[in-house]
Design a protein around this motif. Structure first.
Motif, PDB file in Angstrom:
ATOM      1  N   ASP A  27      25.525  -6.897  13.039  1.00 39.77           N
ATOM      2  CA  ASP A  27      26.666  -6.034  13.355  1.00 39.77           C
ATOM      3  C   ASP A  27      27.446  -5.596  12.122  1.00 39.77           C
ATOM      4  O   ASP A  27      28.355  -4.781  12.236  1.00 39.77           O
ATOM      5  N   GLY A  28      27.132  -6.131  10.967  1.00 40.74           N
ATOM      6  CA  GLY A  28      27.918  -5.848   9.776  1.00 40.74           C
ATOM      7  C   GLY A  28      27.414  -4.643   9.016  1.00 40.74           C
ATOM      8  O   GLY A  28      26.455  -3.963   9.424  1.00 40.74           O
ATOM      9  N   PRO A  29      28.035  -4.349   7.879  1.00 42.42           N
ATOM     10  CA  PRO A  29      27.639  -3.180   7.083  1.00 42.42           C
ATOM     11  C   PRO A  29      26.216  -3.258   6.550  1.00 42.42           C
ATOM     12  O   PRO A  29      25.604  -2.219   6.280  1.00 42.42           O
ATOM     13  N   LEU A  30      25.660  -4.457   6.402  1.00 41.00           N
ATOM     14  CA  LEU A  30      24.297  -4.575   5.883  1.00 41.00           C
ATOM     15  C   LEU A  30      23.233  -4.277   6.932  1.00 41.00           C
ATOM     16  O   LEU A  30      22.047  -4.235   6.613  1.00 41.00           O
ATOM     17  N   ALA A  31      23.643  -4.068   8.194  1.00 35.22           N
ATOM     18  CA  ALA A  31      22.665  -3.764   9.240  1.00 35.22           C
ATOM     19  C   ALA A  31      21.892  -2.485   8.940  1.00 35.22           C
ATOM     20  O   ALA A  31      20.765  -2.313   9.416  1.00 35.22           O
ATOM     21  N   VAL A  32      22.482  -1.580   8.144  1.00 33.42           N
ATOM     22  CA  VAL A  32      21.786  -0.326   7.822  1.00 33.42           C
ATOM     23  C   VAL A  32      20.524  -0.579   7.002  1.00 33.42           C
ATOM     24  O   VAL A  32      19.649   0.290   6.914  1.00 33.42           O
ATOM     25  N   LEU A  33      20.424  -1.760   6.379  1.00 32.83           N
ATOM     26  CA  LEU A  33      19.258  -2.070   5.544  1.00 32.83           C
ATOM     27  C   LEU A  33      18.059  -2.536   6.364  1.00 32.83           C
ATOM     28  O   LEU A  33      16.945  -2.565   5.844  1.00 32.83           O
ATOM     29  N   GLY A  79      14.235  -5.033   6.054  1.00 26.94           N
ATOM     30  CA  GLY A  79      14.117  -6.167   6.954  1.00 26.94           C
ATOM     31  C   GLY A  79      15.160  -7.241   6.692  1.00 26.94           C
ATOM     32  O   GLY A  79      16.037  -7.110   5.823  1.00 26.94           O
ATOM     33  N   VAL A  80      15.032  -8.331   7.429  1.00 26.20           N
ATOM     34  CA  VAL A  80      16.058  -9.377   7.393  1.00 26.20           C
ATOM     35  C   VAL A  80      16.115 -10.071   6.031  1.00 26.20           C
ATOM     36  O   VAL A  80      17.196 -10.462   5.573  1.00 26.20           O
ATOM     37  N   TYR A  81      14.982 -10.188   5.341  1.00 26.99           N
ATOM     38  CA  TYR A  81      15.016 -10.841   4.028  1.00 26.99           C
ATOM     39  C   TYR A  81      15.665  -9.936   2.986  1.00 26.99           C
ATOM     40  O   TYR A  81      16.373 -10.412   2.094  1.00 26.99           O
ATOM     41  N   GLY A  82      15.419  -8.639   3.084  1.00 25.63           N
ATOM     42  CA  GLY A  82      16.103  -7.719   2.190  1.00 25.63           C
ATOM     43  C   GLY A  82      17.603  -7.713   2.419  1.00 25.63           C
ATOM     44  O   GLY A  82      18.395  -7.593   1.475  1.00 25.63           O
ATOM     45  N   ALA A  87      23.143   4.632   5.708  1.00 22.03           N
ATOM     46  CA  ALA A  87      23.750   4.736   7.037  1.00 22.03           C
ATOM     47  C   ALA A  87      23.449   6.087   7.663  1.00 22.03           C
ATOM     48  O   ALA A  87      23.115   6.188   8.851  1.00 22.03           O
ATOM     49  N   TRP A  88      23.556   7.150   6.877  1.00 23.34           N
ATOM     50  CA  TRP A  88      23.251   8.496   7.386  1.00 23.34           C
ATOM     51  C   TRP A  88      21.781   8.593   7.770  1.00 23.34           C
ATOM     52  O   TRP A  88      21.431   9.142   8.821  1.00 23.34           O
ATOM     53  N   GLN A  89      20.919   8.065   6.908  1.00 18.74           N
ATOM     54  CA  GLN A  89      19.478   8.109   7.192  1.00 18.74           C
ATOM     55  C   GLN A  89      19.159   7.348   8.464  1.00 18.74           C
ATOM     56  O   GLN A  89      18.354   7.806   9.284  1.00 18.74           O
ATOM     57  N   ARG A  90      19.801   6.196   8.663  1.00 25.58           N
ATOM     58  CA  ARG A  90      19.531   5.409   9.860  1.00 25.58           C
ATOM     59  C   ARG A  90      19.947   6.170  11.118  1.00 25.58           C
ATOM     60  O   ARG A  90      19.203   6.227  12.092  1.00 25.58           O
ATOM     61  N   ARG A  93      14.873  -7.902  15.127  1.00 17.24           N
ATOM     62  CA  ARG A  93      13.582  -7.235  15.252  1.00 17.24           C
ATOM     63  C   ARG A  93      13.752  -5.817  15.806  1.00 17.24           C
ATOM     64  O   ARG A  93      13.067  -4.885  15.383  1.00 17.24           O
ATOM     65  N   ALA A  94      14.669  -5.645  16.762  1.00 12.90           N
ATOM     66  CA  ALA A  94      14.925  -4.311  17.300  1.00 12.90           C
ATOM     67  C   ALA A  94      15.472  -3.394  16.214  1.00 12.90           C
ATOM     68  O   ALA A  94      15.114  -2.203  16.143  1.00 12.90           O
ATOM     69  N   LEU A  95      16.342  -3.922  15.351  1.00 14.84           N
ATOM     70  CA  LEU A  95      16.887  -3.126  14.255  1.00 14.84           C
ATOM     71  C   LEU A  95      15.807  -2.757  13.239  1.00 14.84           C
ATOM     72  O   LEU A  95      15.770  -1.627  12.743  1.00 14.84           O
ATOM     73  N   GLU A  96      14.952  -3.702  12.897  1.00 17.16           N
ATOM     74  CA  GLU A  96      13.911  -3.456  11.903  1.00 17.16           C
ATOM     75  C   GLU A  96      12.900  -2.416  12.383  1.00 17.16           C
ATOM     76  O   GLU A  96      12.456  -1.560  11.614  1.00 17.16           O
ATOM     77  N   LEU A  97      12.512  -2.520  13.636  1.00 15.22           N
ATOM     78  CA  LEU A  97      11.407  -1.716  14.165  1.00 15.22           C
ATOM     79  C   LEU A  97      11.878  -0.531  14.997  1.00 15.22           C
ATOM     80  O   LEU A  97      11.073   0.323  15.365  1.00 15.22           O
ATOM     81  N   GLU A  98      13.174  -0.491  15.315  1.00 13.12           N
ATOM     82  CA  GLU A  98      13.786   0.570  16.116  1.00 13.12           C
ATOM     83  C   GLU A  98      13.034   0.788  17.426  1.00 13.12           C
ATOM     84  O   GLU A  98      12.689   1.905  17.820  1.00 13.12           O
ATOM     85  N   ARG A  99      12.794  -0.339  18.067  1.00 15.85           N
ATOM     86  CA  ARG A  99      12.226  -0.358  19.411  1.00 15.85           C
ATOM     87  C   ARG A  99      13.052  -1.320  20.257  1.00 15.85           C
ATOM     88  O   ARG A  99      13.556  -2.339  19.743  1.00 15.85           O
TER      89      ARG A  99
END
Length: 522
Positions: free
Chosen positions: A164-170, A175-178, A218-221, A439-445
């Motif tokens: 939910d934080g600002p790093l969610a755009v990454l 992914g989660v390790y990045g 953020a814009w790209q996401r 996983r939903a954030l990483e894969l956008e599914r």
């Protein structure tokens, strides 16, 4: 008297407190919510303690390693203490031995962070920017080692505090390790910050560049999420079954087994949703152990009508080997769809060498399974491609990403079936929900979850929970999910093809480059 961060008990006490705060940041006790700012702040406290260690002290690297190890032990014990419940309450292991096993696991995994902190201490000293890079690179290497070596146990990685934080755009890019790398970079930057930095043009330039990069991502996401078309048909109605079968009875022939067969059988016959999902080992017996006609009876409507069913059930035989599996039923399939779990749980599902004695004490049925392959095919149904994963397989995003290598076969909906009843009414439930959100954030599914005791939920392609059933209740979650298809995320593209190797190589290259710069200036 000012608190000294370089001597006495103070640095060790602060490292322990910071480790416990790191655990709380992943799922705050009482609410289960992740707190991204607490994750960064707790890691920054460790970083500050490491920086305060005297540079001339004999054995300084060992001291830094010890502080990192203490932080990691407190963090990991505070994260997966619920393993004690599975080993003692349900596994029958004596309480002292179960507690010792949890401590031993945390101590072993903490050694990765000890090495990272020791090498960081020995290589720091160029400037603030490179100090932050060195720390983040070695921290990432420790996280990757924990996530992959010895089959991997990445539960509670730092990036899971950030859905939910600002790093969610990454997430969609690295992914989660990045995300964890970025968090550790910020943590060391925070630990080094002082008011006079505001007078530095270099500081303001770095801050502006970071803000510009974040804004671009953020814009790209947002643009990418809009472009992922919801053209995998109309929303699908769901019935997600949560049996809440007591774990200590689940495999007992006189109690849990007949209860499971009766309740799940009734729900499977009555459900009128388009897609019905029953959790991991919802049917706790092998097909050949069931009463004649049971499986055919509860699945007939799915094989002949317009509904689909994903059902958790063990498969196999003593001769062929057992698998933890999901069977899929839908009209026109011919044979039932079959997914076999690939990433097995040590001790629970396979026995590591030299540990047969341990699993015999645990009394876990079917404790040694065969593995399915990576990137198994999805279930094609009604314009959807449903991609099951079982229990903690959703911890390994790089393995789920392997299903996106062929765009024509990429999943439109991810489906997790779990049974974490082994861990009682503990923080493991909200922690696992957060893992699925990542996983939903990483894969956008979207990710659909059907579990025995919770968290049974629906997560959309933005990582938001749109529907959820109360944990530790017996019931059916009626909801909808909108399948998604379109271009794979950058993370899905590279992780599906190369696994986590790009992160390993990138972190190692940064660590070596920083080390080289440090000794050139020494």
């Amino acid at each position: 008297m000012a608190l000294s961060l370089s001597r006495g008990a103070a640095p060790w006490t602060l490292a322990a407190i910071a480790g416990l705060a790191q655990a709380a940041s992943l799922a705050l006790p009482g609410t289960g919510q992740p707190l991204w700012w607490l994750q960064i702040a707790s890691l920054a406290l460790l970083a500050r303690v490491l920086l305060a260690a005297p540079r001339t002290a004999r054995g300084g690297a060992w001291r830094a390693a010890g502080l990192g190890w203490l932080f990691a032990c407190c963090w990991l014990v505070g994260t997966f203490w619920w393993l004690f419940i599975s080993m003692h309450t349900y596994g029958g292991l004596a309480a002292p031995l179960a507690a010792l096993a949890v401590l031993a696991l945390a101590a072993f995994l903490g050694s990765y962070y000890a090495v990272a902190c020791g090498i960081f201490w020995a290589s720091v000293g160029v400037n603030k920017a490179w100090t932050a890079i060195i720390f983040a690179a070695w921290w990432l290497l420790a996280e990757l080692a924990r996530g992959q070596w010895w089959t991997g146990f990445p539960w509670g990685a730092g990036g899971y505090a950030h859905p939910d934080g600002p790093l969610a755009v990454l997430a969609r890019s690295v992914g989660v390790y990045g995300m964890g790398f970025a968090a550790s970079l910020l943590a060391m930057g925070l630990a080094q910050w002082c008011p006079r930095d505001l007078r530095s043009a270099r500081w303001w330039g770095g801050a502006a560049l970071a803000l510009l990069v974040w804004g671009g991502l953020a814009w790209q996401r947002e643009a990418a999420v809009r472009d992922v078309q919801a053209n995998a048909g109309a929303p699908v109605s769901l019935a997600l079954l949560q049996g809440n079968i007591p774990q200590d009875e689940k495999f007992q022939p006189g109690s849990g087994v007949p209860l499971s067969l009766a309740w799940y059988g009734e729900q499977l016959r009555a459900a009128d949703a388009q897609l019905v999902v029953a959790p991991e080992t919802a049917i706790p017996l092998l097909p050949q152990q069931l009463m004649p006609g049971y499986l055919q009876g509860v699945t007939r409507r799915y094989r002949e009508g317009d509904q689909a069913l994903l059902l958790g059930i063990p498969m196999g035989s003593l001769e062929a080997g057992y698998t933890n599996s999901v069977l899929g039923f839908a009209a026109g399939l011919g044979q039932p769809y079959l997914y076999d779990k690939h990433h097995l749980v040590p001790f629970g599902e396979f026995i590591p060498p030299l540990f047969k004695w341990f699993t015999e004490m645990m009394h876990i049925p079917l404790g040694d399974f065969a593995r399915g392959g990576v990137g198994q095919a999805s279930l094609p149904w009604a314009g959807q491609r449903l991609a099951p994963n079982i229990c903690y397989e959703d911890l390994f995003g790089e393995e789920l990403a392997a299903r996106f290598v062929d765009p024509a076969q990429a999943p439109t909906v991810l489906v997790n079936v779990s049974n974490i009843g082994w861990f009682g009414d503990s923080i493991a439930i909200p922690q696992h929900l957060t893992i699925s959100r990542l996983r939903a954030l990483e894969l956008e599914r979207p990710m659909v979850r059907a579990t025995n005791t919770g968290a049974t939920a629906v997560i959309d392609h933005r990582g938001d929970v749109t529907a959820r059933l109360a944990p530790h209740t017996r019931g059916v979650l009626l909801a909808q999910v909108q399948g998604r298809e379109g271009a794979a995320t950058p993370y899905a593209w590279w992780a599906g093809r190369f696994g986590l190797a790009p992160l390993w190589l990138g972190a190692a290259a940064l660590a070596l480059l920083a080390w080289r710069r440090r000794w050139r200036r020494a």
